[in-house]
Design a protein around this motif. Structure first.
Motif, PDB file in Angstrom:
ATOM      1  N   GLU A  63       1.004   4.319  -2.847  1.00 37.79           N
ATOM      2  CA  GLU A  63       0.766   5.729  -2.591  1.00 37.79           C
ATOM      3  C   GLU A  63       2.030   6.579  -2.691  1.00 37.79           C
ATOM      4  O   GLU A  63       1.959   7.749  -3.035  1.00 37.79           O
ATOM      5  CB  GLU A  63       0.140   5.907  -1.196  1.00 37.79           C
ATOM      6  N   ASN A  64       3.165   6.028  -2.356  1.00 28.26           N
ATOM      7  CA  ASN A  64       4.399   6.815  -2.402  1.00 28.26           C
ATOM      8  C   ASN A  64       5.614   5.882  -2.516  1.00 28.26           C
ATOM      9  O   ASN A  64       6.249   5.551  -1.516  1.00 28.26           O
ATOM     10  CB  ASN A  64       4.491   7.691  -1.141  1.00 28.26           C
ATOM     11  N   MET A  83      -3.532   5.193   4.601  1.00 30.86           N
ATOM     12  CA  MET A  83      -2.829   4.396   5.617  1.00 30.86           C
ATOM     13  C   MET A  83      -2.812   5.209   6.895  1.00 30.86           C
ATOM     14  O   MET A  83      -2.716   6.435   6.869  1.00 30.86           O
ATOM     15  CB  MET A  83      -1.391   4.099   5.172  1.00 30.86           C
ATOM     16  N   LEU A 107      -9.599   2.126   6.580  1.00 28.50           N
ATOM     17  CA  LEU A 107      -8.356   2.443   7.266  1.00 28.50           C
ATOM     18  C   LEU A 107      -8.137   1.417   8.370  1.00 28.50           C
ATOM     19  O   LEU A 107      -9.076   1.061   9.079  1.00 28.50           O
ATOM     20  CB  LEU A 107      -8.472   3.842   7.871  1.00 28.50           C
ATOM     21  N   ARG A 128       0.828  -1.210   0.000  1.00 29.48           N
ATOM     22  CA  ARG A 128       0.000   0.000   0.000  1.00 29.48           C
ATOM     23  C   ARG A 128       0.861   1.258   0.000  1.00 29.48           C
ATOM     24  O   ARG A 128       0.525   2.255  -0.647  1.00 29.48           O
ATOM     25  CB  ARG A 128      -0.965  -0.016   1.187  1.00 29.48           C
ATOM     26  N   PRO A 131       6.735  15.219   2.520  1.00 28.40           N
ATOM     27  CA  PRO A 131       6.603  13.778   2.823  1.00 28.40           C
ATOM     28  C   PRO A 131       5.516  13.076   1.999  1.00 28.40           C
ATOM     29  O   PRO A 131       5.635  11.901   1.715  1.00 28.40           O
ATOM     30  CB  PRO A 131       6.254  13.751   4.307  1.00 28.40           C
ATOM     31  N   LYS A 132       4.456  13.793   1.583  1.00 26.96           N
ATOM     32  CA  LYS A 132       3.361  13.195   0.804  1.00 26.96           C
ATOM     33  C   LYS A 132       2.950  11.832   1.360  1.00 26.96           C
ATOM     34  O   LYS A 132       3.005  10.818   0.681  1.00 26.96           O
ATOM     35  CB  LYS A 132       3.767  13.052  -0.668  1.00 26.96           C
ATOM     36  N   LEU A 133       2.552  11.828   2.615  1.00 27.87           N
ATOM     37  CA  LEU A 133       2.219  10.564   3.265  1.00 27.87           C
ATOM     38  C   LEU A 133       0.878  10.033   2.761  1.00 27.87           C
ATOM     39  O   LEU A 133       0.020  10.804   2.352  1.00 27.87           O
ATOM     40  CB  LEU A 133       2.192  10.755   4.790  1.00 27.87           C
ATOM     41  N   PRO A 134       0.707   8.719   2.764  1.00 24.70           N
ATOM     42  CA  PRO A 134      -0.480   8.120   2.179  1.00 24.70           C
ATOM     43  C   PRO A 134      -1.759   8.474   2.926  1.00 24.70           C
ATOM     44  O   PRO A 134      -1.799   8.454   4.155  1.00 24.70           O
ATOM     45  CB  PRO A 134      -0.205   6.619   2.260  1.00 24.70           C
ATOM     46  N   ALA A 135      -2.814   8.799   2.161  1.00 28.67           N
ATOM     47  CA  ALA A 135      -4.091   9.186   2.759  1.00 28.67           C
ATOM     48  C   ALA A 135      -4.853   7.964   3.252  1.00 28.67           C
ATOM     49  O   ALA A 135      -5.700   8.074   4.120  1.00 28.67           O
ATOM     50  CB  ALA A 135      -4.933   9.953   1.737  1.00 28.67           C
ATOM     51  N   LEU A 172       8.930   6.876  -0.837  1.00 33.52           N
ATOM     52  CA  LEU A 172       8.984   6.704   0.613  1.00 33.52           C
ATOM     53  C   LEU A 172       9.215   5.230   0.959  1.00 33.52           C
ATOM     54  O   LEU A 172       9.992   4.905   1.854  1.00 33.52           O
ATOM     55  CB  LEU A 172       7.690   7.222   1.259  1.00 33.52           C
ATOM     56  N   VAL A 190       2.166   3.673   8.822  1.00 31.07           N
ATOM     57  CA  VAL A 190       3.362   4.256   8.211  1.00 31.07           C
ATOM     58  C   VAL A 190       4.574   3.991   9.106  1.00 31.07           C
ATOM     59  O   VAL A 190       5.660   3.656   8.627  1.00 31.07           O
ATOM     60  CB  VAL A 190       3.166   5.768   7.967  1.00 31.07           C
TER      61      VAL A 190
END
Lengths: 299, 273
Positions: free
Chosen positions: A166-167, B91, A291, A162, B85-89, A170, B96
């Protein structure tokens, strides 16, 4: 009527497996596989060829899963340096390639006629008993596939998938080899799609290149988008709804006077409308991804 | 710990990093400063293995850092954060954090399915560690919230905390305070000091000179891709080259005068000179 219901349920279970597989790839991992039908087809043809050669169906099914897993692995390796969009296009091309091989390699695949006359499942039974036994098997395999996908989605493996969706930068920065993850998830998804394809062949006792058209991929995509990307239950619900509708539309001609060639087009039209409606009205799908509240769930 | 030997990186005709050599020792805090476009972020990307140098070599703890395996330095103990950081929406904050940990059983699909006990034990240990780190950055109360829903400053803190899940020996930070409010900025400095006390060396790309001066043992100043100074932070303002890089060169015979709008005019004319 009972026969029709059983048929719809068996097809829903088979395509449910393919949808759960696509959901793991596209929903969880963000891999836009537009060649899902190729993995399905590899499993389907492998089972057809091997049962024709005399292998018992459980062994053929396992071999079909392995062949499709290898196919998934290859698709993952193939595009490892491609950006997501270009990789998606490449998967579409691979699926057409697989279909064209099936169409032209007569000696192996029977060419345009496909492979028919497969013994299939439970030859000792007939009529509704055979359909019921097939349904029980397909439903059990769907359940096993769904539980596997759900488990993979909740452990660190799924978390990394996941995060990759999304990234990806990262994910890399946190020490995850996203190419390896991609290859792994495609191999797992491939095995699942191969299982669906193998069951399909065994159930219909036939597989041909026309079953591998790109439209079939979009049918599976419709199930996943309608049900909800990223949620295993959504894929199953989507598969049931889309399969029912797809199988049910030809019966419209019994209710309203419609020429039968129109109902064929109507099916495609309905699928397109569902995708549009789902994307516009409920982009998260009927069963949206949830979530994961790990803190609240702690003992 | 971390060293660069004669590293150059070009993008087409532009040399973003030009023959840079540097050495980062254990538990050091080193600031990377320089005007916009001086190559700081490119250097950080090279050091972390996100970019391959055109020439030269980067070594971490004796191992060559290779962009072919950008994930590897992180596993060896060299980690980085991102400016955005563009952290996941979709999660949660805690998810994280766990993704930042090393959970070999859970990360393997086979073991996820076949050894649930090992996966559970491993996860429990990392959940404790994650909650501890979240408490340090005041995010424990938000553990089950979507990571992408946090404010920019909180996302930076979370990005930092996730990087700490594997106790890195060297942490590369890309503008940790950009877009962060002053009170949070002070807290960030405290966190970073504590991280160093925990045994981690820090390399910080930063524009805020006050922040750098407070925190760093040593500063590397970059201009046009080259290192022009390697000194204590308080020595930067006395360094002629550094001042010229920021403000522009004084033309001989022209007296320096302050124009309306501060130094902006002087800076832009300097950039063109």
């Amino acid at each position: 009527m009972l026969e029709f219901c059983l048929h719809v349920l068996i097809m829903s279970a088979i395509f449910g497996i393919a949808a759960v597989s696509l959901n793991l790839q596209a929903g969880t991992s963000g891999l836009l596989n537009f060649g899902q039908i190729a993995l399905f087809g590899i499993g389907a043809y492998a089972v057809a060829i091997l049962t024709r050669a005399g292998l018992p169906w459980p062994a053929a099914l396992l071999a079909g899963m392995a062949a499709a897993a290898l196919g998934g692995f290859a698709i993952g390796r193939l595009g490892r340096d491609l950006a997501a969009e270009y990789w998606a296009l490449a998967t579409l091309a691979v699926a057409e390639l697989v279909r064209l091989v099936a169409l032209n390699e007569d000696w192996l695949t029977g060419g345009p006629q496909g492979i028919g006359g497969i013994t299939g499942l439970f030859p000792g039974l007939d009529g509704p008993a055979r359909a019921l036994a097939t349904l029980a098997l397909a439903a059990a395999l769907l359940l096993a596939t769904a539980l596997t996908a759900r488990r993979l989605g909740e452990t660190q493996f799924g978390r990394v998938l996941r995060l990759m969706r999304e990234n990806p930068d990262l994910a890399t920065a946190l020490g995850h080899d996203i190419v390896a993850c991609k290859v792994k998830v495609l191999a797992i998804g491939g095995a699942m799609a191969g299982l669906a394809g193998g069951l399909y062949t065994l159930y219909l006792a036939f597989i041909g290149p026309d079953q591998l058209l790109p439209f079939e991929t979009f049918l599976i995509w419709t199930m996943v988008v309608l049900g909800g990307l990223g949620n295993v239950a959504g894929a199953v619900v989507g598969a049931l709804l889309v399969t029912t509708l797809y199988a049910g539309i030809p019966f419209l001609k019994d209710i309203v006077a419609l020429p039968s060639d129109l109902t064929g087009s109507l099916r495609v039209f309905a699928i397109g409308s569902i995708v549009l409606a789902a994307l516009m009205l409920k982009p998260q799908g009927l069963v949206p991804e949830r979530l994961r509240r790990l803190h609240a769930q702690r003992p | 710990m971390l060293s660069a030997h004669d590293v150059t990186r070009s993008f087409g005709g532009l040399t973003a990093v030009n023959h840079v050599s540097l050495e980062i020792g254990a538990r050091e805090i080193v600031g990377l400063v320089g005007p916009n476009g001086s190559g700081k972020t490119t250097l950080l990307n090279l050091l972390s293995g996100f970019l391959a140098p055109t020439s030269g070599e980067i070594r971490f703890d004796g191992t060559a850092v290779s962009a072919r395996r950008a994930w590897q330095p992180s596993r060896l103990g060299l980690r980085r954060t991102f400016q955005l950081p563009k952290l996941p929406a979709r999660m949660s904050v805690l998810e994280v954090m766990l993704a930042g940990g090393r959970l070999p059983a859970g990360a393997s699909p086979w073991r996820s399915l076949l050894t649930p006990g090992a996966v559970r034990r491993e996860e429990a240990a990392f959940l404790d560690k994650a909650m501890g780190l979240l408490a340090e950055v005041d995010l424990a109360g938000l553990a089950d919230h979507p990571a992408g829903g946090l404010s920019g400053g909180q996302q930076k803190l979370l990005g930092l905390a996730a990087a700490l899940m594997d106790d890195p020996a060297v942490l590369l930070l890309d503008e940790p305070t950009a877009g962060v409010n002053p009170s949070l900025r002070r807290r960030m400095a405290d966190h970073l000091r504590r991280i160093r006390e925990g045994g981690t060396a820090l390399v910080i790309v930063e524009h805020d000179m006050g922040f750098i001066g407070d925190l760093c043992d040593r500063c590397l100043a970059l201009d046009k891709g080259a290192v022009i100074a390697n000194c204590r932070p308080d020595e930067l303002s006395g360094n002629q080259q550094v001042v010229e890089a920021y403000l522009g060169r004084r033309r001989p015979g022209v007296p320096l005068r302050v124009v309306a709008g501060g130094t902006a005019g002087a800076k832009s004319s300097g950039a063109r000179a």
